[in-house]
Design an enzyme around this catalytic site. Structure first.
Site, PDB file in Angstrom:
ATOM      1  N   LYS A  22      -5.639  11.785  -9.082  1.00  0.00           N
ATOM      2  CA  LYS A  22      -5.033  12.433 -10.509  1.00  0.00           C
ATOM      3  C   LYS A  22      -4.055  11.674 -11.393  1.00  0.00           C
ATOM      4  O   LYS A  22      -4.217  11.584 -12.343  1.00  0.00           O
ATOM      5  CB  LYS A  22      -4.274  13.765  -9.973  1.00  0.00           C
ATOM      6  CG  LYS A  22      -4.574  14.838 -10.903  1.00  0.00           C
ATOM      7  CD  LYS A  22      -4.149  16.287 -10.261  1.00  0.00           C
ATOM      8  CE  LYS A  22      -3.280  16.032  -9.181  1.00  0.00           C
ATOM      9  NZ  LYS A  22      -1.785  16.325  -9.701  1.00  0.00           N
ATOM     10  N   ARG A  97       0.685  24.943 -11.444  1.00  0.00           N
ATOM     11  CA  ARG A  97      -0.054  24.828 -10.036  1.00  0.00           C
ATOM     12  C   ARG A  97      -0.195  26.247  -9.619  1.00  0.00           C
ATOM     13  O   ARG A  97      -0.866  26.121  -8.509  1.00  0.00           O
ATOM     14  CB  ARG A  97       1.050  23.916  -9.159  1.00  0.00           C
ATOM     15  CG  ARG A  97       0.486  22.577  -9.095  1.00  0.00           C
ATOM     16  CD  ARG A  97       1.531  21.977  -7.957  1.00  0.00           C
ATOM     17  NE  ARG A  97       1.068  20.980  -7.241  1.00  0.00           N
ATOM     18  CZ  ARG A  97       1.399  19.598  -7.439  1.00  0.00           C
ATOM     19  NH1 ARG A  97       1.850  19.277  -8.598  1.00  0.00           N
ATOM     20  NH2 ARG A  97       1.041  18.600  -6.556  1.00  0.00           N
ATOM     21  N   ARG A 136      -2.887   5.832   1.253  1.00  0.00           N
ATOM     22  CA  ARG A 136      -1.592   5.838   0.348  1.00  0.00           C
ATOM     23  C   ARG A 136      -0.422   5.946   1.330  1.00  0.00           C
ATOM     24  O   ARG A 136       0.605   5.145   0.852  1.00  0.00           O
ATOM     25  CB  ARG A 136      -1.763   6.881  -0.732  1.00  0.00           C
ATOM     26  CG  ARG A 136      -0.739   6.702  -1.737  1.00  0.00           C
ATOM     27  CD  ARG A 136      -0.754   7.808  -2.782  1.00  0.00           C
ATOM     28  NE  ARG A 136      -0.472   8.959  -2.459  1.00  0.00           N
ATOM     29  CZ  ARG A 136      -0.227  10.117  -3.440  1.00  0.00           C
ATOM     30  NH1 ARG A 136      -1.023   9.992  -4.543  1.00  0.00           N
ATOM     31  NH2 ARG A 136       0.263  11.364  -2.993  1.00  0.00           N
ATOM     32  N   ARG A 142       5.396   7.419   1.239  1.00  0.00           N
ATOM     33  CA  ARG A 142       5.961   8.580   0.584  1.00  0.00           C
ATOM     34  C   ARG A 142       6.297   9.503   1.613  1.00  0.00           C
ATOM     35  O   ARG A 142       5.723   9.612   2.667  1.00  0.00           O
ATOM     36  CB  ARG A 142       4.961   9.246  -0.288  1.00  0.00           C
ATOM     37  CG  ARG A 142       5.127   8.838  -1.560  1.00  0.00           C
ATOM     38  CD  ARG A 142       4.103   9.349  -2.652  1.00  0.00           C
ATOM     39  NE  ARG A 142       3.983  10.688  -2.608  1.00  0.00           N
ATOM     40  CZ  ARG A 142       3.561  11.157  -3.560  1.00  0.00           C
ATOM     41  NH1 ARG A 142       2.675  10.785  -4.633  1.00  0.00           N
ATOM     42  NH2 ARG A 142       2.998  12.674  -3.493  1.00  0.00           N
ATOM     43  N   ARG A 153      -0.299  20.654   2.194  1.00  0.00           N
ATOM     44  CA  ARG A 153      -0.564  20.724   0.856  1.00  0.00           C
ATOM     45  C   ARG A 153      -1.920  20.773   0.337  1.00  0.00           C
ATOM     46  O   ARG A 153      -2.185  21.528  -0.664  1.00  0.00           O
ATOM     47  CB  ARG A 153      -0.114  19.086   0.145  1.00  0.00           C
ATOM     48  CG  ARG A 153       1.154  18.842   0.302  1.00  0.00           C
ATOM     49  CD  ARG A 153       1.858  17.490   0.019  1.00  0.00           C
ATOM     50  NE  ARG A 153       1.197  16.978  -1.128  1.00  0.00           N
ATOM     51  CZ  ARG A 153       0.958  15.581  -1.454  1.00  0.00           C
ATOM     52  NH1 ARG A 153       1.109  14.795  -0.530  1.00  0.00           N
ATOM     53  NH2 ARG A 153       0.642  15.251  -2.711  1.00  0.00           N
TER      54      ARG A 153
HETATM   55  P1  AMP Z   1       2.546  15.601  -6.953  1.00  0.00           P
HETATM   56  O1  AMP Z   1       2.908  14.294  -7.331  1.00  0.00           O
HETATM   57  O2  AMP Z   1       1.918  16.372  -8.429  1.00  0.00           O
HETATM   58  O3  AMP Z   1       1.339  15.526  -5.869  1.00  0.00           O
HETATM   59  O4  AMP Z   1       3.662  16.540  -6.494  1.00  0.00           O
HETATM   60  C1  AMP Z   1       4.371  16.253  -5.278  1.00  0.00           C
HETATM   61  C2  AMP Z   1       5.300  17.323  -4.980  1.00  0.00           C
HETATM   62  O5  AMP Z   1       6.045  17.798  -6.025  1.00  0.00           O
HETATM   63  C3  AMP Z   1       4.303  18.549  -4.625  1.00  0.00           C
HETATM   64  O6  AMP Z   1       3.926  18.904  -3.211  1.00  0.00           O
HETATM   65  C4  AMP Z   1       5.512  19.765  -4.761  1.00  0.00           C
HETATM   66  O7  AMP Z   1       6.394  19.809  -3.763  1.00  0.00           O
HETATM   67  C5  AMP Z   1       6.404  19.329  -6.020  1.00  0.00           C
HETATM   68  N1  AMP Z   1       5.837  19.796  -7.391  1.00  0.00           N
HETATM   69  C6  AMP Z   1       5.085  19.085  -8.360  1.00  0.00           C
HETATM   70  N2  AMP Z   1       4.630  19.778  -9.260  1.00  0.00           N
HETATM   71  C7  AMP Z   1       5.064  21.230  -9.017  1.00  0.00           C
HETATM   72  C8  AMP Z   1       4.905  22.133  -9.545  1.00  0.00           C
HETATM   73  N3  AMP Z   1       4.479  22.464 -10.756  1.00  0.00           N
HETATM   74  N4  AMP Z   1       5.320  23.374  -8.707  1.00  0.00           N
HETATM   75  C9  AMP Z   1       6.171  23.192  -7.735  1.00  0.00           C
HETATM   76  N5  AMP Z   1       6.396  22.033  -7.218  1.00  0.00           N
HETATM   77  C10 AMP Z   1       5.745  20.874  -7.557  1.00  0.00           C
END
Ligand code: AMP
Length: 202
Positions: A22, A97, A136, A142, A153
């Site tokens: 993504k 989300r 990754r 990370r 997740r």
């Molecule tokens: P991502 O980089 O989009 O995979 O996001 C990494 C982490 O950030 C997620 O697993 C959540 O813990 C947090 N996160 C990102 N976007 C959101 C969102 N819209 N709502 C809540 N938590 C978020």
């Protein structure tokens, strides 16, 4: 498919399970649309690196693979949508989300006289994305990329984000793109989707 916006530039949402590529596609998509990419995950990670209060709150949840609470995430997005650089549209990566966040976004945009032009969902096989994420984890170190957290997740995605895709499908705003193949293959499909929706010229 509805592609109407209120006269401002397009607001496009990119959806997909963790590890579906993504982030990479979001950057290209934003460039192609000529709008900024907004990634809630990246904003949280930046705040964690800067050791801000927001970063400390977000870390508690991110490290467990949980969502950061809406009371933190929603106002952050509203502020971002009011910034001048998003007046001409934006690409949302990682937000909304959940169905609740999608409803919140809709009411925020309504109050600004704006609306989502298109939602693109990258569809990917779970085993494939888990193995990509483990790779990754080694490269980027990370803290939310350990196997149990990755599995969690994925579960959260299935249970909370998939229903949101249905919400947008019911509103005739969803386009699903096959996420298998190379980055270029997937990009080609996304680009065709943008053309089909009338958001860019071929
Ligand atoms: P991502 O980089 O989009 O995979 O996001 C990494 C982490 O950030 C997620 O697993 C959540 O813990 C947090 N996160 C990102 N976007 C959101 C969102 N819209 N709502 C809540 N938590 C978020």
């Amino acid at each position: 498919m509805s592609t109407v916006d209120s006269g401002n530039g397009p607001i496009v949402i990119l959806l997909g399970p963790p590890g579906a590529g993504k982030g990479t596609q979001a950057k290209q998509l934003a460039t192609r649309l000529g709008v900024p990419a907004i990634s809630t995950g990246a904003i949280f990670r930046q705040n964690m690196a800067d050791e801000t209060e927001l970063g400390q709150r977000a870390r508690e949840y991110m490290d467990k693979g949980e969502f950061v609470p809406d009371s933190v995430t929603n106002p952050m997005i509203t502020a971002r949508l009011k910034a001048p650089d998003t007046a001409n549209g934006c690409l949302l990566d990682g937000y909304p989300r959940t169905v609740d966040q999608a409803r919140y976004l809709r009411s925020t945009l309504d109050s600004m006289g704006r609306k989502v032009a298109l939602v693109i969902e990258i569809d990917a096989d779970e085993d494939e994305v888990v193995s990509r994420l483990l790779k990754r984890a080694q490269q980027e170190n990370r803290s939310d990329d350990t196997e149990p957290v990755i599995r969690h997740r994925m579960k959260v995605y299935r249970e909370q984000t998939e229903p949101m895709a249905t919400y947008y499908a019911e509103n005739d705003q969803l386009a699903v793109v096959d996420g298998m193949g190379t980055v270029e293959d997937v990009w080609e499909r996304i680009d065709q989707t943008l053309v089909h929706a009338g958001l860019v010229q071929p």
